[in-house]
Structure formats: C-alpha cells, structure tokens
Scaffold this motif. Structure first.
Motif: not given
Length: 316
Positions: A291-315
C-alpha cells in the motif's frame, strides 16, 4: 484494504492454477476472472473497473466500467486476473494474478493500445528520460546503481519490433533478458532489488503500464511511458480520452492516487513469486502486496485448506 486485496489475487491464482499446464488459455483466463470478480463483489467497496478484460461488448466479466463490490467506499480498480494466460496454460514461468485499487480518479483509464516503456529501480527514479538515447539512459542507470554498464541486465519483450532496441542495448555492453510475455512481473523484478534485473525497455500493453505504475509507486521505482497510436482510429480514441501520443507519462501521471494498493499472486513459478503449489486437499500461494499510504510491502506465504478435513504439515 491491503490484506483484502491480497485475498482477491490469491483466489484468482488458485482458480486459474486448476488449468495450469492443460493447454487451454481461455479456461485459465475464465477461471481467474470469475474468481476475482466473485471476491471483489464480497468486499466493502463500490468499485469501478477502469483497466479490465476489455470493453463491455468484448468481455462478460470485469469489463471496463463494470461496478463491483457490496459497500460504499468508492474505488477505481485495474485488473489482470491472469497476466500470462498462454504461459500459464503451458505451465511456463511467471504467470500472475494482478490487481490495483485506488481512490476514485487514482488510476488512469488508459486506451487498449501499445505503450513505449522505460522502468527503472528506485535509485534511478527521476534521473532517466524516455526521450534520451538508450546509451544515455543506461549510463545514468549504471551510475545510479554504482556499477558498470556491462553489469546491467535489461528485460525486453521478445518481439520483432524490438530488434533495433536489442541491438542498441547490447552495443553498450549491457545484457538482455528476453521474455515471451508478462511485462508487469518484469516491472516488479526491476522494482524489487535482488532479482538480477535492472530495467525494462520496449513497447508493451498500455493497460499493463498502468498496473505497473501502481506497483512502481508503492516501491519507489519509476515507469515512463508514451502511448502508441497505430492508426487514425486509435488517434481519434486518444483525442476522445484526452491522451497525448507525444507526451511522456510518468508514474504519477499513470497512477496519481494517494491511497494505492497493489497485489500480485504467482500462478506459475517465477523468479520473484513462487507459483501455486498444490497438495492433498489444499494449496500454497505466494503474494506480493503493498500500500502506498501504509508504506508497507508484504510478501505473504499462505496455506489454503480447501477440502473439509484437509491437513497439512506446515514447513518453512
């Protein structure tokens, strides 16, 4: 709106990635566009698409002038749900989902034409000029980065029209990185240090130039562009839109807004952003949002659990 904007490009990238490598660019674009529109309609905005998928009679969704959102906060929106539909369909690098938002009037409504572009990183902002010879700009760029010209890497779209430009760049001793598509991601690579790319030169789409301007404004880098009229019909369109084909438009001309937000999510793997990586029941995305006004640059690494009951080992 910064994190909400990231959610929009993440959703478009996830949808488009379902067709990555399947060879159908229309399916890629359709999935990304539909997902982006659905998410925009869920936001607390009253948005107008000023850079989109085409005119109303050319695009069923996210067409220029379309109203999106479910709130009252008035914004202008520039979108490219899939930058690089062909590369994504082929599973090649640097497919992106891209969006920029600003307050009303903060993004130029650019004609759908070519634009001659020069993009440079923050140290060279305000020091180069699109009207100067190639050698002069590269000398200034090298001085700004405290290196020699033969240390520079310049990105240029691999098109026949750029044959003379490529020759001129190489004649200075600088190296050339030729790309098949995607000058928004190429601009981002210029604006973010450490990518090994130091400038973008040559002509590409004007709508992509506006999206790049939003990003460069947030990063403190610079884009300069000149609209190219290929025929009298386009010159008439320029006149109706108040566009001057002789003028060099700079970052603040293309993206004058003070409340700028920009987000890009990788669909296929690239040098700057990882592509969507799928696992059983979900996926992982990589997004650059700022955001130009917020003066913050973010790199976002996201894990999306799309299916019910999905599990993932986050590394990491």
């Amino acid at each position: 709106m910064v994190l909400e904007t990231a959610r929009v490009t993440e959703g478009a990238a996830l949808a488009a990635s379902r067709f990555m490598g399947m060879g159908d660019k229309n399916a890629v674009d359709g999935a990304g566009t539909e997902a982006m529109r659905e998410l925009l309609n869920s936001l607390d905005i009253r948005g107008t698409v000023v850079i989109g998928e085409g005119e109303m009679d050319e695009a069923p969704m996210l067409y220029i002038g379309e109203q999106v959102g479910s709130g009252q906060y008035e914004v202008d929106i520039a979108v490219d749900p899939v930058e690089g539909t062909v590369v994504t369909a082929k599973g090649l690098p640097n497919g992106l989902a891209v969006i920029a938002l600003s307050e009303r009037g903060g993004l130029m409504h650019a004609p759908d034409c070519y634009m001659d572009k020069l993009v440079v990183p923050p140290p060279a902002a305000g020091k180069v000029n699109l009207d100067w010879p190639v050698e002069a700009n590269l000398n200034v760029l090298a001085q700004s980065l405290e290196r020699d010209v033969d240390d520079l890497m310049i990105t240029i779209l691999d098109r026949e029209r750029h044959a003379d430009l490529i020759r001129q760049v190489r004649a200075t001793g600088a190296r050339v990185k030729l790309i098949g598509d995607g000058d928004v991601v190429a601009s981002l690579q210029v604006g973010v240090r450490g990518t090994g790319v130091h400038a973008l030169m040559g002509s590409g789409g004007a709508p992509e130039g506006v999206l790049s301007a939003a990003a460069m404004k947030c990063l403190g880098a610079e884009i300069q562009g000149r609209f190219i009229a290929e025929d009298d019909a386009m010159r008439e369109r320029f006149a109706s839109m108040g566009v001057d084909e002789k003028r060099v438009y700079r970052t603040n001309d293309l993206a004058p807004g003070s409340q700028m937000v920009f987000s890009a999510t990788g669909i296929t793997y690239g040098e700057l952003l990882s592509g969507v990586r799928r696992f059983g029941g979900g996926a992982r995305t990589h997004t650059l949002v700022m955001g130009y006004a917020t003066r913050v640059v973010r790199f976002i690494d996201s894990v999306h659990l799309e299916d019910d009951g999905a599990r993932v080992t986050v590394r990491i």
